[in-house]
Write an enzyme that holds these catalytic residues in place. Sequence first.
Site, PDB file in Angstrom:
ATOM      1  N   ARG A 102       0.854  -1.197   0.000  1.00 27.91           N
ATOM      2  CA  ARG A 102       0.000   0.000   0.000  1.00 27.91           C
ATOM      3  C   ARG A 102       0.887   1.243   0.000  1.00 27.91           C
ATOM      4  NH1 ARG A 102      -4.108  -0.264   4.716  1.00 27.91           N
ATOM      5  NH2 ARG A 102      -5.149  -1.813   3.424  1.00 27.91           N
ATOM      6  N   ARG A 111      -2.107   6.141   9.986  1.00 26.83           N
ATOM      7  CA  ARG A 111      -2.116   5.772   8.554  1.00 26.83           C
ATOM      8  C   ARG A 111      -2.111   7.019   7.671  1.00 26.83           C
ATOM      9  NH1 ARG A 111      -4.349   0.544   8.011  1.00 26.83           N
ATOM     10  NH2 ARG A 111      -3.707  -0.676   9.820  1.00 26.83           N
ATOM     11  N   LYS A 119      -4.388   0.320  14.739  1.00 24.47           N
ATOM     12  CA  LYS A 119      -4.302   1.338  13.694  1.00 24.47           C
ATOM     13  C   LYS A 119      -4.937   2.650  14.145  1.00 24.47           C
ATOM     14  CE  LYS A 119      -6.710  -1.350  10.874  1.00 24.47           C
ATOM     15  NZ  LYS A 119      -7.601  -1.930   9.847  1.00 24.47           N
ATOM     16  N   LYS A 129      -6.454   6.436  12.394  1.00 22.83           N
ATOM     17  CA  LYS A 129      -6.764   7.066  11.110  1.00 22.83           C
ATOM     18  C   LYS A 129      -7.192   8.519  11.287  1.00 22.83           C
ATOM     19  CE  LYS A 129      -8.084   2.753   8.926  1.00 22.83           C
ATOM     20  NZ  LYS A 129      -9.163   1.974   8.294  1.00 22.83           N
ATOM     21  N   CYS A 188     -15.169  -2.938  -1.222  1.00 21.00           N
ATOM     22  CA  CYS A 188     -13.796  -3.215  -0.791  1.00 21.00           C
ATOM     23  C   CYS A 188     -13.215  -4.246  -1.746  1.00 21.00           C
ATOM     24  CB  CYS A 188     -13.796  -3.744   0.630  1.00 21.00           C
ATOM     25  SG  CYS A 188     -14.488  -5.409   0.720  1.00 21.00           S
ATOM     26  N   CYS A 244      -7.971 -10.754  -0.211  1.00 20.63           N
ATOM     27  CA  CYS A 244      -8.127 -10.436   1.208  1.00 20.63           C
ATOM     28  C   CYS A 244      -8.339 -11.709   2.026  1.00 20.63           C
ATOM     29  CB  CYS A 244      -9.293  -9.483   1.413  1.00 20.63           C
ATOM     30  SG  CYS A 244      -9.546  -9.156   3.161  1.00 20.63           S
ATOM     31  N   CYS A 272     -16.767  -8.525   4.327  1.00 20.15           N
ATOM     32  CA  CYS A 272     -16.828  -8.908   5.745  1.00 20.15           C
ATOM     33  C   CYS A 272     -17.134  -7.665   6.562  1.00 20.15           C
ATOM     34  CB  CYS A 272     -15.507  -9.579   6.172  1.00 20.15           C
ATOM     35  SG  CYS A 272     -14.236  -8.416   6.703  1.00 20.15           S
ATOM     36  N   CYS A 316     -14.151  -1.972   5.267  1.00 21.66           N
ATOM     37  CA  CYS A 316     -13.185  -1.241   4.444  1.00 21.66           C
ATOM     38  C   CYS A 316     -13.824  -0.343   3.383  1.00 21.66           C
ATOM     39  CB  CYS A 316     -12.220  -2.220   3.786  1.00 21.66           C
ATOM     40  SG  CYS A 316     -11.325  -3.213   5.001  1.00 21.66           S
TER      41      CYS A 316
HETATM   42 FE1  SRM Z   1      -9.369  -2.216   5.567  1.00 15.00          FE
HETATM   43  C1  SRM Z   1      -8.075  -4.947   7.056  1.00 15.00           C
HETATM   44  C2  SRM Z   1      -8.399  -3.333   2.545  1.00 15.00           C
HETATM   45  C3  SRM Z   1     -10.012   0.817   4.251  1.00 15.00           C
HETATM   46  C4  SRM Z   1     -11.190  -1.440   8.340  1.00 15.00           C
HETATM   47  N1  SRM Z   1      -8.342  -3.831   4.935  1.00 15.00           N
HETATM   48  C5  SRM Z   1      -7.863  -4.836   5.713  1.00 15.00           C
HETATM   49  C6  SRM Z   1      -6.987  -5.796   4.917  1.00 15.00           C
HETATM   50  C7  SRM Z   1      -5.583  -5.314   4.988  1.00 15.00           C
HETATM   51  C8  SRM Z   1      -7.118  -7.294   5.271  1.00 15.00           C
HETATM   52  C9  SRM Z   1      -6.171  -7.859   6.272  1.00 15.00           C
HETATM   53  O1  SRM Z   1      -5.981  -7.305   7.373  1.00 15.00           O
HETATM   54  O2  SRM Z   1      -5.638  -8.932   5.992  1.00 15.00           O
HETATM   55  C10 SRM Z   1      -7.598  -5.561   3.491  1.00 15.00           C
HETATM   56  C11 SRM Z   1      -6.687  -5.860   2.323  1.00 15.00           C
HETATM   57  C12 SRM Z   1      -7.488  -6.354   1.153  1.00 15.00           C
HETATM   58  C13 SRM Z   1      -6.710  -6.446  -0.100  1.00 15.00           C
HETATM   59  O3  SRM Z   1      -6.532  -7.571  -0.602  1.00 15.00           O
HETATM   60  O4  SRM Z   1      -6.307  -5.433  -0.624  1.00 15.00           O
HETATM   61  C14 SRM Z   1      -8.124  -4.148   3.638  1.00 15.00           C
HETATM   62  N2  SRM Z   1      -9.123  -1.380   3.752  1.00 15.00           N
HETATM   63  C15 SRM Z   1      -8.795  -2.028   2.607  1.00 15.00           C
HETATM   64  C16 SRM Z   1      -8.947  -1.135   1.408  1.00 15.00           C
HETATM   65  C17 SRM Z   1      -7.902  -1.408   0.332  1.00 15.00           C
HETATM   66  C18 SRM Z   1     -10.368  -1.272   0.839  1.00 15.00           C
HETATM   67  C19 SRM Z   1     -10.568  -0.711  -0.541  1.00 15.00           C
HETATM   68  O5  SRM Z   1     -11.070  -1.477  -1.359  1.00 15.00           O
HETATM   69  O6  SRM Z   1     -10.273   0.437  -0.798  1.00 15.00           O
HETATM   70  C20 SRM Z   1      -8.826   0.232   2.091  1.00 15.00           C
HETATM   71  C21 SRM Z   1      -7.412   0.694   2.210  1.00 15.00           C
HETATM   72  C22 SRM Z   1      -7.324   2.021   2.876  1.00 15.00           C
HETATM   73  C23 SRM Z   1      -5.954   2.620   2.876  1.00 15.00           C
HETATM   74  O7  SRM Z   1      -5.513   3.077   1.825  1.00 15.00           O
HETATM   75  O8  SRM Z   1      -5.362   2.700   3.953  1.00 15.00           O
HETATM   76  C24 SRM Z   1      -9.357  -0.090   3.478  1.00 15.00           C
HETATM   77  N3  SRM Z   1     -10.347  -0.559   6.215  1.00 15.00           N
HETATM   78  C25 SRM Z   1     -10.611   0.550   5.468  1.00 15.00           C
HETATM   79  C26 SRM Z   1     -11.623   1.336   6.097  1.00 15.00           C
HETATM   80  C27 SRM Z   1     -12.256   2.586   5.539  1.00 15.00           C
HETATM   81  C28 SRM Z   1     -11.567   3.832   5.978  1.00 15.00           C
HETATM   82  O9  SRM Z   1     -10.637   3.790   6.779  1.00 15.00           O
HETATM   83  O10 SRM Z   1     -11.998   4.883   5.529  1.00 15.00           O
HETATM   84  C29 SRM Z   1     -11.982   0.679   7.266  1.00 15.00           C
HETATM   85  C30 SRM Z   1     -13.105   1.089   8.246  1.00 15.00           C
HETATM   86  C31 SRM Z   1     -12.758   2.241   9.110  1.00 15.00           C
HETATM   87  C32 SRM Z   1     -12.095   1.791  10.363  1.00 15.00           C
HETATM   88  O11 SRM Z   1     -10.878   1.615  10.352  1.00 15.00           O
HETATM   89  O12 SRM Z   1     -12.795   1.567  11.345  1.00 15.00           O
HETATM   90  C33 SRM Z   1     -11.156  -0.501   7.330  1.00 15.00           C
HETATM   91  N4  SRM Z   1      -9.549  -3.015   7.402  1.00 15.00           N
HETATM   92  C34 SRM Z   1     -10.404  -2.581   8.389  1.00 15.00           C
HETATM   93  C35 SRM Z   1     -10.362  -3.506   9.485  1.00 15.00           C
HETATM   94  C36 SRM Z   1     -11.189  -3.397  10.791  1.00 15.00           C
HETATM   95  C37 SRM Z   1     -10.526  -2.521  11.792  1.00 15.00           C
HETATM   96  C38 SRM Z   1     -11.251  -2.506  13.106  1.00 15.00           C
HETATM   97  O13 SRM Z   1     -11.091  -1.549  13.846  1.00 15.00           O
HETATM   98  O14 SRM Z   1     -11.948  -3.451  13.431  1.00 15.00           O
HETATM   99  C39 SRM Z   1      -9.472  -4.543   9.120  1.00 15.00           C
HETATM  100  C40 SRM Z   1      -9.098  -5.773   9.936  1.00 15.00           C
HETATM  101  C41 SRM Z   1      -8.098  -5.480  11.000  1.00 15.00           C
HETATM  102  O15 SRM Z   1      -7.530  -4.406  11.090  1.00 15.00           O
HETATM  103  O16 SRM Z   1      -7.899  -6.394  11.803  1.00 15.00           O
HETATM  104  C42 SRM Z   1      -8.989  -4.196   7.802  1.00 15.00           C
HETATM  105 FE1  SF4 Z   2     -11.243  -7.697   3.345  1.00 11.83          FE
HETATM  106 FE2  SF4 Z   2     -13.318  -7.382   4.926  1.00 11.83          FE
HETATM  107 FE3  SF4 Z   2     -11.788  -5.292   4.337  1.00 11.83          FE
HETATM  108 FE4  SF4 Z   2     -13.354  -6.313   2.502  1.00 11.83          FE
HETATM  109  S1  SF4 Z   2     -14.034  -5.379   4.399  1.00 11.83           S
HETATM  110  S2  SF4 Z   2     -11.175  -5.782   2.204  1.00 11.83           S
HETATM  111  S3  SF4 Z   2     -13.327  -8.457   2.961  1.00 11.83           S
HETATM  112  S4  SF4 Z   2     -11.143  -7.035   5.477  1.00 11.83           S
END
Ligand code: SRM
Ligand code: SF4
Length: 582
Positions: free
Chosen positions: A83, A152, A216, A218, A438, A444, A483, A487
């Site tokens: 990323r 981040r 994390k 943000k 997402c 993922c 899930c 994201c």
């Molecule tokens: Fe996310 C984990 C993709 C924005 C909440 N996110 C992941 C992972 C890295 C999976 C992993 O941990 O193994 C995903 C990688 C998938 C892949 O194959 O690329 C992933 N998240 C993404 C992206 C790429 C979605 C997209 O299609 O754009 C976004 C990348 C953002 C960036 O550039 O940094 C992305 N993730 C978000 C957002 C939205 C936001 O921040 O605006 C959220 C919800 C907001 C928040 O943080 O509460 C988000 N991602 C999560 C979480 C749950 C965190 C939590 O507090 O519970 C995980 C899982 C974790 O951290 O354990 C996660």
């Molecule tokens: Fe993966 Fe769940 Fe985030 Fe979608 S919402 S990219 S399935 S961790």
Amino acid sequence: MSSKPETTLAPGKPLHKNEHLKLESNFLRGNILRDLADQSTGGITEDSGQLTKFHGIYAQDDRDLRNQRRKENKEKAFSFMARVRVPGGVCTTAQWLALDTLADQYANGTLKLTTRQAFQFHGILKGDLWRTINGVNKALLDTIAACGDVNRNVMCNPNPEQSELHSEVFKVSRAISEHLLPRSSAYHELWVGEDLVGGGEPDAEPIYGKTYLPRKFKIVVAVPPSNDVDIFAHDLGYIAINDASGKLAGFNVTVGGGLGMSHNQIETYPRIADVMGFCTVQQAVDVAEKVMTVQRDFGDRTDRKHARLKYTIADRGLAWFRGEVEARLGYRLGTPRAFKFTHTGDRYGWVESHDGRSHFTIFIQSGRVKDTGNYKLRTALREIAYAHKGDLRLTANQNLVIANIEPGERPRIEALLKKHRLETANDASGLKLNAMSCVALPTCGLALAESERYLPELVEMLEAEFEAAGLRHDEVVLRVTGCPNGCGRPFLAEIGFVGKSPGKYNVYLGAAFNGSRLNTLFRANVPETEIVPLLGPIIRRYAVERTPGERFGDFTIRAGYVKPTYTPQDFHEAKAVKAEAP
Ligand code: SRM
Ligand code: SF4
């Protein structure tokens, strides 16, 4: 790991194992180097997998191939996601072209624009990882702290048409981003090819300390009336406030937003951020540091599902949190000023600045930049990047702005947009233009269902319903994720789909169009085939019964399909109060 220290903040509970890992990693080095050199496997150890996140790198495997490879007794088809941090989403055309080249050389030939204004590469093999990250750095970008228990990528409204305001707000987001970057030299040592800084003197992390953050963190900056960054979904947010002359006076500060949760676990929930106070432009960086360090010191390090700032604030109260922040600042925050958000989505097409420059926002479904069939998006953007003299801006909705096009340059850009039919992408329905997904499968590791690959079909099915009801051009925010981690910010969508198991989704309704209210569970475990029968009648009723200007999310509440969510209980259990679709 020898000892099992307890956290003083949660007596009786041992620290999560990642806390020991961080502590003993020598500032994020761990055994990454050893694991990268190990040619007996395409993967890395679990511990290294946790640490590479801090360097912006995720170990993944191709989930489409998992079963087959298991049957063949082969190890998983490992690869890596990287990323690239783009503070405020602004990058140069040269940087775009460099990443575009790397995508072909080492990744899967696509660029993925994320919901947080970053780039992702998918499918990098272990042997190519160093060259990829090194190449990113040569393009004057990096992957530092794009993931991991640190601050981040700092998001900021791209706002090119209000150039003066944008440049001020953008400067603040960059300053926050720079200030909160980890100081460990491990990143440069591992990926940029530098020797140990200062001849091997021990690193220090003056802000983070050796165990970094509990989870994390943000930060976003929003410029009303646009809430494109979805400010209420983030740990810390800044709402730009103008003075009477239109100049930036400072920011309302929001804290404690977050979306991730686990299905059926009521102790996990999405939370809308609170507006905590007001700070001046000069105070913004200091406020970020103090908010983050309160979370560093009081966040839950025993349970990663309870470790985000939203839980610290929910457990201890906003007044306590504000008091703690102000004590560290040494001054009181001001009273929040009035503000109004109207929407979360992007405004597509052309806009002009007062200085004569123009900007074109392109819809990119799921942020995936690739060539498919006769829609050669990646080729088109490459040609535009070669021709364009201004900059490019990634939006928080996975779209792209070709920004700062000089008047003399515009015909050339227009011709390229026309040649590649990019303008027609913006002619899509109001639903499609406001839909996000997402990534989910196949990369993922946490996906329970399809998301990016399902979005086109899902949108097509539902837009047929909207169209039949005469609502083709109505803007309705639809988001899907594989899930409940959130994201694609599905809990802030007027219609949210959250993967439960292959082919089945929980359906959420009732979020506010401007991102200020969460949605609520409407129906759980809905198979794909039942989505249209479930939502079609609501869409038709909306077309007939809505009041002037009433948004779809507001209507679903007024019509009794869902109750607004105020508590975690409401959010998880609203299915008990759902009104039957008439
Ligand atoms: Fe996310 C984990 C993709 C924005 C909440 N996110 C992941 C992972 C890295 C999976 C992993 O941990 O193994 C995903 C990688 C998938 C892949 O194959 O690329 C992933 N998240 C993404 C992206 C790429 C979605 C997209 O299609 O754009 C976004 C990348 C953002 C960036 O550039 O940094 C992305 N993730 C978000 C957002 C939205 C936001 O921040 O605006 C959220 C919800 C907001 C928040 O943080 O509460 C988000 N991602 C999560 C979480 C749950 C965190 C939590 O507090 O519970 C995980 C899982 C974790 O951290 O354990 C996660
Ligand atoms: Fe993966 Fe769940 Fe985030 Fe979608 S919402 S990219 S399935 S961790």
